[in-house]
Structures are given as C-alpha cells and as structure tokens.
Design a protein around this motif. Structure first.
Motif, PDB file in Angstrom:
ATOM      1  N   PHE A  65      -7.176   2.247   5.074  1.00  0.00           N
ATOM      2  CA  PHE A  65      -7.165   3.230   3.988  1.00  0.00           C
ATOM      3  C   PHE A  65      -5.972   3.065   3.045  1.00  0.00           C
ATOM      4  N   LEU A  66      -4.862   2.500   3.509  1.00  0.00           N
ATOM      5  CA  LEU A  66      -3.705   2.317   2.628  1.00  0.00           C
ATOM      6  C   LEU A  66      -4.042   1.438   1.430  1.00  0.00           C
TER       7      LEU A  66
ATOM      8  N   GLY B  32       0.828  -1.210   0.000  1.00  0.00           N
ATOM      9  CA  GLY B  32       0.000   0.000   0.000  1.00  0.00           C
ATOM     10  C   GLY B  32       0.857   1.252   0.000  1.00  0.00           C
ATOM     11  N   GLY B  33       1.937   1.241   0.799  1.00  0.00           N
ATOM     12  CA  GLY B  33       2.831   2.390   0.846  1.00  0.00           C
ATOM     13  C   GLY B  33       3.518   2.647  -0.480  1.00  0.00           C
ATOM     14  N   PHE B  34       3.838   1.568  -1.223  1.00  0.00           N
ATOM     15  CA  PHE B  34       4.459   1.704  -2.537  1.00  0.00           C
ATOM     16  C   PHE B  34       3.524   2.429  -3.504  1.00  0.00           C
ATOM     17  N   PHE B  35       2.263   1.999  -3.550  1.00  0.00           N
ATOM     18  CA  PHE B  35       1.309   2.639  -4.455  1.00  0.00           C
ATOM     19  C   PHE B  35       1.043   4.084  -4.043  1.00  0.00           C
ATOM     20  N   LEU B  36       0.967   4.327  -2.735  1.00  0.00           N
ATOM     21  CA  LEU B  36       0.742   5.693  -2.260  1.00  0.00           C
ATOM     22  C   LEU B  36       1.914   6.589  -2.623  1.00  0.00           C
ATOM     23  N   ALA B  37       3.154   6.102  -2.395  1.00  0.00           N
ATOM     24  CA  ALA B  37       4.344   6.893  -2.702  1.00  0.00           C
ATOM     25  C   ALA B  37       4.484   7.119  -4.200  1.00  0.00           C
ATOM     26  N   LEU B  38       4.181   6.089  -4.989  1.00  0.00           N
ATOM     27  CA  LEU B  38       4.279   6.207  -6.442  1.00  0.00           C
ATOM     28  C   LEU B  38       3.310   7.259  -6.960  1.00  0.00           C
TER      29      LEU B  38
ATOM     30  N   LEU C  36      -7.976  11.174   3.114  1.00  0.00           N
ATOM     31  CA  LEU C  36      -8.392  11.988   1.975  1.00  0.00           C
ATOM     32  C   LEU C  36      -7.469  11.767   0.783  1.00  0.00           C
ATOM     33  N   GLY C  37      -6.164  11.721   1.032  1.00  0.00           N
ATOM     34  CA  GLY C  37      -5.219  11.465  -0.047  1.00  0.00           C
ATOM     35  C   GLY C  37      -5.431  10.103  -0.672  1.00  0.00           C
ATOM     36  N   SER C  38      -5.666   9.094   0.166  1.00  0.00           N
ATOM     37  CA  SER C  38      -5.835   7.726  -0.340  1.00  0.00           C
ATOM     38  C   SER C  38      -7.118   7.556  -1.137  1.00  0.00           C
ATOM     39  N   LEU C  39      -8.095   8.407  -0.932  1.00  0.00           N
ATOM     40  CA  LEU C  39      -9.336   8.330  -1.703  1.00  0.00           C
ATOM     41  C   LEU C  39      -9.118   8.682  -3.172  1.00  0.00           C
ATOM     42  N   PHE C  40      -8.086   9.480  -3.466  1.00  0.00           N
ATOM     43  CA  PHE C  40      -7.877   9.970  -4.833  1.00  0.00           C
ATOM     44  C   PHE C  40      -6.568   9.489  -5.459  1.00  0.00           C
ATOM     45  N   TYR C  41      -5.540   9.284  -4.648  1.00  0.00           N
ATOM     46  CA  TYR C  41      -4.216   8.994  -5.195  1.00  0.00           C
ATOM     47  C   TYR C  41      -4.192   7.722  -6.046  1.00  0.00           C
ATOM     48  N   GLY C  42      -4.881   6.682  -5.610  1.00  0.00           N
ATOM     49  CA  GLY C  42      -4.863   5.426  -6.349  1.00  0.00           C
ATOM     50  C   GLY C  42      -5.430   5.570  -7.740  1.00  0.00           C
TER      51      GLY C  42
END
Length: 562
Positions: free
Chosen positions: A531-532, A244-250, A478-484
């Motif tokens: 959420f991650l 999850g952290g990889f996708f969030l950071a990417l 909030l970030g995880s709702l859109f970043y993916g």
C-alpha cells in the motif's frame, strides 16, 4: 482493574478535559476557533504535529509489531525528514502568505472552485472514515482486555474529547496535546523501566537487547531484496520507507488539513518551519524507542511464561465453542512445553528449535479454530501483546496510567482531526456555497460541525467493529488510497504553473479510480503491490496525466483557432 487504577484513569482523563476547557477560551471567530489566533509558539506546533500523528494505534500496535516482526517498521518513517525540508521550502511560506484557513483554499486561487471542492471532499471522506477506525481500534482492544461493552467504550472514547474540542477549538487541542504527550511519554518510559526491572537478576538492558538481536528482532534495516529480486509487496524496507514513506509524509503533512491546521496556528513562517523540522528529527527516534519497548517485552517473555494467545477474550470465546474440550488439551500441552523451556537450564539449539516449532503449531491450531465461521473469532493478537504485559505484570496504579495513555493518545489525534474536519466543512463548503455569515454565526456553525463530525466518527467506529482484525491495517491503507492523489494535485499546483484546473481535475478522478482498482486487485491476489506504493502511483499519476491532458487540450485549442 483495581480501585487505584480506576482512580488514576478517571482523574487523568478529567484533568485533561478540565485543562482543555480552561485553556480553550478564545475569540469567537474562525481565526480563534481554528487557528488559535495564529499565536502558537514552535514547540507547541511540534507537540501538536506529533500528537496528531501519534494515535493510540501507534502505542498499542508498535510494541506488538516489534515483538512479532522486529523493528523494521521504523523504516516506514525514513522518508519523513526529507519531506519536512520540502514542506518548509515550498508549502509553508505559500500557506502563510495567503492567510488561509484550509490548505484547499490555495487550490481555488491556483486552479478553480471544482478542484478545491474535489480535494477537500477527498480529505473529508478519508479522514472521517479513518478517524472512526482510529476510535474503534483502541476501543476493541480495551473492551476485549477489560470486558467493557464495545458500544459504550466507543462512546466513552470519542464522546469525552468532543466536549473540549467543540468548546475550545484549536487552542484547546494545542494545549491538551502538550499535556497529553507529557503523560504519554512518561507512561511509556515507566512501562519500559518496569519491563527491565522485572527481568531476572543479572539480566539487564544490554542482555535483553542481546536476546532480541539473537532472535532477529533488531532488524532495523532491511532492503526487501532477495534471490528472486525486489519484493514489491514487502511493506517495510529501506526503499519503500524512503520513497513511499516520503510521498506519504509529504502528502500527510503538506495537504492533510489535520496537520496543516497545526502549523497554520504558528506565530510566523519561521515558527512553523522550526516545528516541522524538529518533527522530522524527533519522529524516527521516538518510533524507534516505542518499537524497542516491544523487543524488551519479547526478552521478558524468554524468562516468563508466554501466553499461548495474548487476546484472552478470544480464548474465552473458544472456551464457549465446540472447541472447548480441545482447548483444554491444547493449553495443557502448551503449558508443559513452556514449563520445559523455562525450567531446563541448558537446552541445545535443536531443542530450542523443536520447542519454538511446537509453540508455533499450537498457535496455528488456535488461529484455525478462531477462523472457523461458527466461532467467528479474531486470529490477530499482535495488538494485545503490550497491554497483556501491562495487565499481567504492572503494579496497581500503573495499569490505570497506561490505560489513560491509550485514551490520551487517541484523543490527541482525534481532537485535531475533528477540528480540521470542521474547518474544511465550514470554510470549503458552507461559506463557499451559502450566503455571507456574521463572525458569530460562523463560530456557532463551526462548533456544530465539530460536534457533527464527532458523532459521525463514533458511528463509523461502531460499524468498523465488524472489520475485525483488519482495523490497524485499514487506517494506513485508507490513507494511502487518497493521499497520493491529493499530493499530486498540490505538486502540480506548486511546480507546473502552465497546467490548468480542468486538466488536474480530470487527472485526479482518473488516478483515484486507478489507485482504488490497484487496491482491489491486490486484495484479490491478482497483483502484488504494498500500500505504501499507492502514494507514489497517485502522485505520479496525477502529474503525468495532467501534463498529457493539458498538452492535448492546448493542441485542440490551437487547431480550433486555426
């Protein structure tokens, strides 16, 4: 705060503003205002990336997180180094080759205008809201500890940085972030030294770490696996951190304009790559040390009276409520328990467990009172732990420095975000949907939009005050709702060349609705998903759906031709 603290605070803040105004002089065009004429060296790219990511929330809540839950939060960043490698191979050379101002310009060239507009809009929506929350979170904590009015604290927190951000643009942001991080790390180092310095004679750093380890605070690696299997709702473990952290950071570093704008200012592709790779190497140890500070504070309170509740303003609220008499009794009983713990030289394990249980019971009672609708309090004091230590135990002058650190950490991330919000507004919307503008007009509108977003974020901060104890969590969720979803669009753009704009546009809308639905179901307790994992669902959903839509679309076109 004392007079020396105020002097240190005011001088530090105004020195940053003056430095930003001085260094922010640049050419009056978009290249100078948003990209500092693409002349920033790698080490300033690194500091800009770090300063944008490390908000005041990081330095306020991370020590408290380690104090209460241990250091497993560091796993949140385990996927980051791998993400930096992928970005350096794919994203960075493509962005530099096209000489773009925003990451979303690339999407119009790859897909179409509607996909670019949708992605940029999603960025503006989530970044504008989350930046307002990022202003509000430290403002609430400072106003509670120092007795400041929350409205004026928000205006002061957000208003001053608008001055040099509007005036100097990306160059002012880059140079002030450099100075800000030096002061921030210096202040945190001094705080860590003072924690160890105030430990009893004969108790040093190694003994403090031993105490933290015995209490389970050095739980750096956790798997999230128990007898019942893997806990999908566990936020911080090895698997959620790496995957999850990889996708969030990417997504954050590859598609969020607040970060993309930092490495687009670099002199060359190699300078951008070096800044990103160094961030991947430095970020995990940096977060480790910030969390370690919380473990040291925990060890400190094993030899000193621990407050029954770290947020004094909430105790004052109870003292004015119907629970005021009960609060006096509870605080007296808690004080006797702490006195027994600190004055008794040898306690058995059973006695220590009984004392810990009693203290937990007192805190549970306090939280129940605060949750009473008539009281309307905040039962979360995790974010006040570190600052309460600062206010109670640091000498005069250093308190002002640590308060300044909070402001500077907030400014570093918020200034970069305002610059990126303005760049997307002028480049992705104003210029794209209006008549051609002169360079001077573009420059003037850029300043206006920076000011507008600054005012917008301060206004959101005022409204976010009503969110109460969910502020810190809200930024990440909030970030995880859109970043993916945004990441999924870019991954299709880079790696699935046969997929067109309409397919990815439709899949993005459907997947975004799915992610929001999952969040709603999770909050209602219908499903259990941290959420991650929203970042994984969003990215994978866009890629899979776009493949399916493109496939069936191609089939239909083939039939029509036949």
């Amino acid at each position: 705060m004392s007079r020396p603290d105020w002097i240190v605070l005011v001088l530090t803040l105004f020195a940053i503003i003056a430095y930003g105004l001085y260094k922010g002089r640049t050419s009056r065009d978009l290249d100078g205002y948003f990209l500092a004429n693409r002349m920033v060296p790698w080490y300033m790219v690194l500091l800009g990336i770090m300063g944008t990511q490390a908000s005041a929330v990081t330095f306020l809540s991370a020590p408290g997180q380690a104090y209460t839950d241990g250091m497993r939060f560091v796993q949140y960043y385990f996927g980051l180094p791998l993400a930096m490698v992928i970005l350096c191979i794919t994203f960075v050379p493509a962005f530099h080759r096209l000489k773009i101002y925003t990451a979303y310009e690339f999407l119009e060239q790859r897909f179409d205008l509607k996909t670019r507009t949708l992605t940029s809009f999603l960025f503006l929506l989530q970044r504008g809201l989350s930046t307002g929350i990022s202003i509000s979170a430290p403002s609430i904590i400072l106003s509670s500890l120092l007795g400041w009015d929350i409205v004026w604290t928000n205006i002061f927190m957000g208003g001053l940085l608008i001055i040099y951000t509007v005036t100097g643009g990306a160059k002012a942001v880059a140079y002030t972030q450099q100075l800000q991080l030096i002061i921030i790390f210096g202040g945190m180092f001094v705080a860590g030294y003072m924690v160890v310095h105030r430990l009893p004679e004969g108790v040093g750093l190694s003994e403090a770490l031993h105490i933290g380890g015995k209490a389970g605070k050095l739980n750096i690696i956790t798997t999230g696996i128990s007898e019942k299997g893997f806990n999908w709702n566990d936020r911080y473990n090895l698997f959620s951190g790496i995957i999850g952290g990889f996708f969030l950071a990417l997504s954050y570093f590859g598609t969020d304009q607040s970060q993309v704008g930092r490495y687009l200012t670099a002199k060359s592709v190699s300078e951008s790559r070096l800044g990103l790779l160094m961030n991947g190497l430095v970020k995990v140890p940096m977060q480790f040390l910030i969390l370690l500070l919380g473990v040291l504070v925990f060890a400190f309170y094993q030899f000193n009276p621990e407050p029954v509740f770290f947020n004094q303003s909430q105790l004052d609220l109870l003292a004015r409520s119907k629970y005021k008499d009960s609060l006096v009794i509870l605080e007296k009983a808690y004080g006797e328990t702490e006195k027994t713990r600190l004055q008794t030289t040898s306690l058995t394990r059973q006695q220590l467990q009984e004392i810990a249980s009693a203290k937990a019971g007192y805190r549970s009672t306090l939280k129940r009172w605060l949750n009473d609708k008539e009281v309307g309090g905040d039962d979360n004091d995790t974010n006040y732990i570190f600052l309460r230590f600062v206010m109670d135990y640091l000498p005069r002058g250093l308190i002002g420095l640590l308060i300044a650190v909070i402001f500077l950490a907030a400014w570093g991330s918020i200034a970069a975000t305002l610059n990126s919000l303005s760049s997307c507004t002028i480049v992705d919307f104003h210029k794209r949907y209006s008549k051609p503008l002169s360079q001077e007009k573009e420059f003037q509108f850029s300043r206006i939009y920076t000011f507008f977003w600054g005012v917008f974020c301060v206004a959101v901060a005022q409204l976010a005050y009503n969110l109460g104890n969910s502020l810190i969590e809200a930024v990440n969720v909030l970030g995880s709702l859109f970043y993916g979803v945004i990441l999924g669009i870019f991954l299709v753009a880079f790696y699935r060349k046969r997929i067109g704009g309409t397919a990815v546009f439709i899949s993005a809308i459907i997947t975004e609705a799915l992610v929001i639905l999952l969040n709603v179901l999770g909050r209602k307790g219908i499903i259990s998903l941290s959420f991650l994992w929203f970042n994984v669902v969003g990215a994978a959903g866009v890629m899979l759906l776009s493949e399916l839509i493109q496939f069936f679309s191609s089939k239909l076109n083939t039939r029509h031709k036949d």
